[in-house]
Design an enzyme around this catalytic site. Structure first.
Site, short mmCIF file in Angstrom:
data_model
loop_
_atom_site.label_atom_id
_atom_site.label_comp_id
_atom_site.label_asym_id
_atom_site.label_seq_id
_atom_site.Cartn_x
_atom_site.Cartn_y
_atom_site.Cartn_z
N THR A 63 -2.15 1.62 5.95
CA THR A 63 -0.84 1.23 6.04
C THR A 63 -0.83 -0.32 6.16
O THR A 63 -1.53 -1.07 6.62
CB THR A 63 -0.20 1.97 6.98
OG1 THR A 63 1.14 1.84 7.12
CG2 THR A 63 -0.61 1.74 8.56
N ASP A 96 3.46 -4.77 -0.61
CA ASP A 96 4.55 -4.16 0.23
C ASP A 96 4.39 -2.55 0.15
O ASP A 96 4.85 -1.86 1.08
CB ASP A 96 6.08 -4.65 -0.14
CG ASP A 96 6.16 -5.89 0.34
OD1 ASP A 96 5.44 -6.75 1.17
OD2 ASP A 96 6.96 -6.64 -0.22
N THR A 147 2.19 -10.43 -5.21
CA THR A 147 2.03 -11.81 -4.84
C THR A 147 0.62 -12.51 -5.53
O THR A 147 0.72 -13.66 -5.96
CB THR A 147 1.87 -11.92 -3.38
OG1 THR A 147 3.44 -11.48 -2.74
CG2 THR A 147 1.62 -13.38 -2.98
N GLN A 185 5.92 8.33 14.53
CA GLN A 185 6.33 6.84 14.54
C GLN A 185 5.26 5.97 15.18
O GLN A 185 5.12 4.73 14.53
CB GLN A 185 7.54 6.72 15.25
CG GLN A 185 8.74 7.15 14.64
CD GLN A 185 10.14 6.80 15.53
OE1 GLN A 185 10.09 6.26 16.48
NE2 GLN A 185 10.94 7.78 15.27
N1 ASP Z 1 6.85 -8.62 -2.39
C1 ASP Z 1 5.24 -8.69 -2.65
C2 ASP Z 1 5.14 -7.41 -3.57
O1 ASP Z 1 4.71 -6.43 -2.91
C3 ASP Z 1 4.43 -9.03 -1.61
C4 ASP Z 1 3.07 -9.08 -1.82
O2 ASP Z 1 2.51 -8.93 -2.85
O3 ASP Z 1 2.35 -9.36 -0.88
O4 ASP Z 1 4.97 -7.33 -4.62
#
Ligand code: ASP
Length: 338
Positions: free
Chosen positions: A162, A92, A14, A273
């Site tokens: 995480t 992600d 992002t 978990q």
């Molecule tokens: N979908 C994007 C990625 O992981 C989310 C982000 O960067 O915040 O590349």
């Protein structure tokens, strides 16, 4: 005094994405234009930096072992030319990449800081600007000489981090380890948590493609349905269990499957978990049964750390017994040894 030099490795995510008709997407050259407009990066009191753009740029959902190895290679080949490294990455799977790099970069004695943002740098209210500027400063300071992840005021050990939130700007944490540093007006390092130098030269431990699986246990799970994949088809299996390492008592069905998988060279690692706390195989009867069937405890490792550690150990070509043994000890500060 010589100015500190930092290499910024842009992998996608992002932070450098552009709005397109189909949603945000990483576009070649777009981030470098944005960086030229970020005046703080051009200040004389800011470290010297250079940008290395990977190709293709990826949404981090598409990052694989290939990219982990490639980022490792770029750090390795530029190691002597820079004081530190910043890896711009999608949020992600950032915690997976951070964990993977902690194993790939064996003997690392310089900062490698992963960061990114929830809002692209080109948008109003982007969190990318602060994340990037602080990460470059942390990389240049040479205090946290390990793979770390910086996000919204927290510097975390990479293989303990995480992603906790899909939309909060404070998106990451390391529930089982205090922060390496907390960033407010000052960068306050937590010296007692930082890794000590190994004194070894840097060695690049490339990962081999290895079939790894993650199975999340849920109430009423029919383990028999997974029998066909829990074989030598999967070299490593991370079992995400309840609490301290428990499975439903219908898991009696699971034990021969684990025994069989183990006999065929698979390693089954039991994680929890719960984001915080540790697996203690033996605390309950169900957990004890897992241990006797041949599973190993992932203790307080994240799933991200357990998965990438399996990649690492299988890539070293060790025997199943050696891998089991090493899964239960801390190799890069990824678990607490009790
Ligand atoms: N979908 C994007 C990625 O992981 C989310 C982000 O960067 O915040 O590349």
């Amino acid at each position: 005094m010589r100015k500190k030099r930092v290499l910024i490795i842009y992998t996608g995510g992002t932070i450098g994405m552009k709005k397109t008709e189909k949603g945000y997407s990483p576009v070649e050259g777009y981030l470098s234009e944005e960086l030229k407009l970020t005046s703080d990066l051009l200040r004389s009191d800011f470290p010297e930096w250079e940008l290395y753009e990977m190709s293709p740029l990826l949404d981090s959902s598409d990052v694989t072992v290939r990219e982990w190895n490639e980022i490792g290679r770029v750090v390795y080949e530029n190691y002597s030319h820079y004081d530190g490294f910043v890896v711009l990455h999608g949020t992600d799977t950032m915690a997976y990449t951070a964990s993977a790099l902690s194993f790939i970069l064996d003997g690392l004695d310089k900062p490698v800081v992963l960061t990114g943002s929830q809002i692209p740098l080109s948008e109003l209210r982007s969190d990318g600007r602060e994340n990037l500027i602080t990460s470059v400063i942390i990389a240049s300071e040479g205090v946290a000489r390990e793979v770390s992840l910086y996000f919204s005021g927290k510097l975390l050990r990479g293989n303990r981090a995480t992603k906790m939130s899909a939309d909060d700007l404070v998106a990451f944490d390391s529930p089982n380890l205090p922060h390496l540093a907390d960033v407010g007006i000052e960068i306050k390092y937590n010296y007692s948590v930082l890794k000590k130098a190994s004194g070894k030269p840097l060695v690049l431990r490339r990962f081999a493609e290895t079939p790894i699986g993650v199975l999340k246990v849920f109430p009423g799970i029919q383990f028999g349905l997974f029998e066909s994949i829990m074989t030598e088809k999967l070299s490593g299996i991370v079992l995400e269990t309840f609490g301290a390492g428990n499975i439903p008592s219908s898991g009696g069905e699971l034990l021969p499957i684990i025994r069989n998988a183990f006999a065929h060279g698979s390693v089954v690692v039991v994680c929890s978990q719960c984001p915080s706390g540790t697996v203690t195989l033996g605390a309950y009867e169900t957990g004890f049964a897992l241990k006797t069937a041949g599973a190993v405890s992932g203790a307080d490792m994240t799933t991200e750390a357990a998965v990438t550690k399996l990649y690492y150990l299988f890539s070293l070509g060790l025997s199943t017994e050696q891998i089991k043994e090493k899964m239960e000890i801390s190799l890069r500060g990824e678990m607490t040894e009790y």
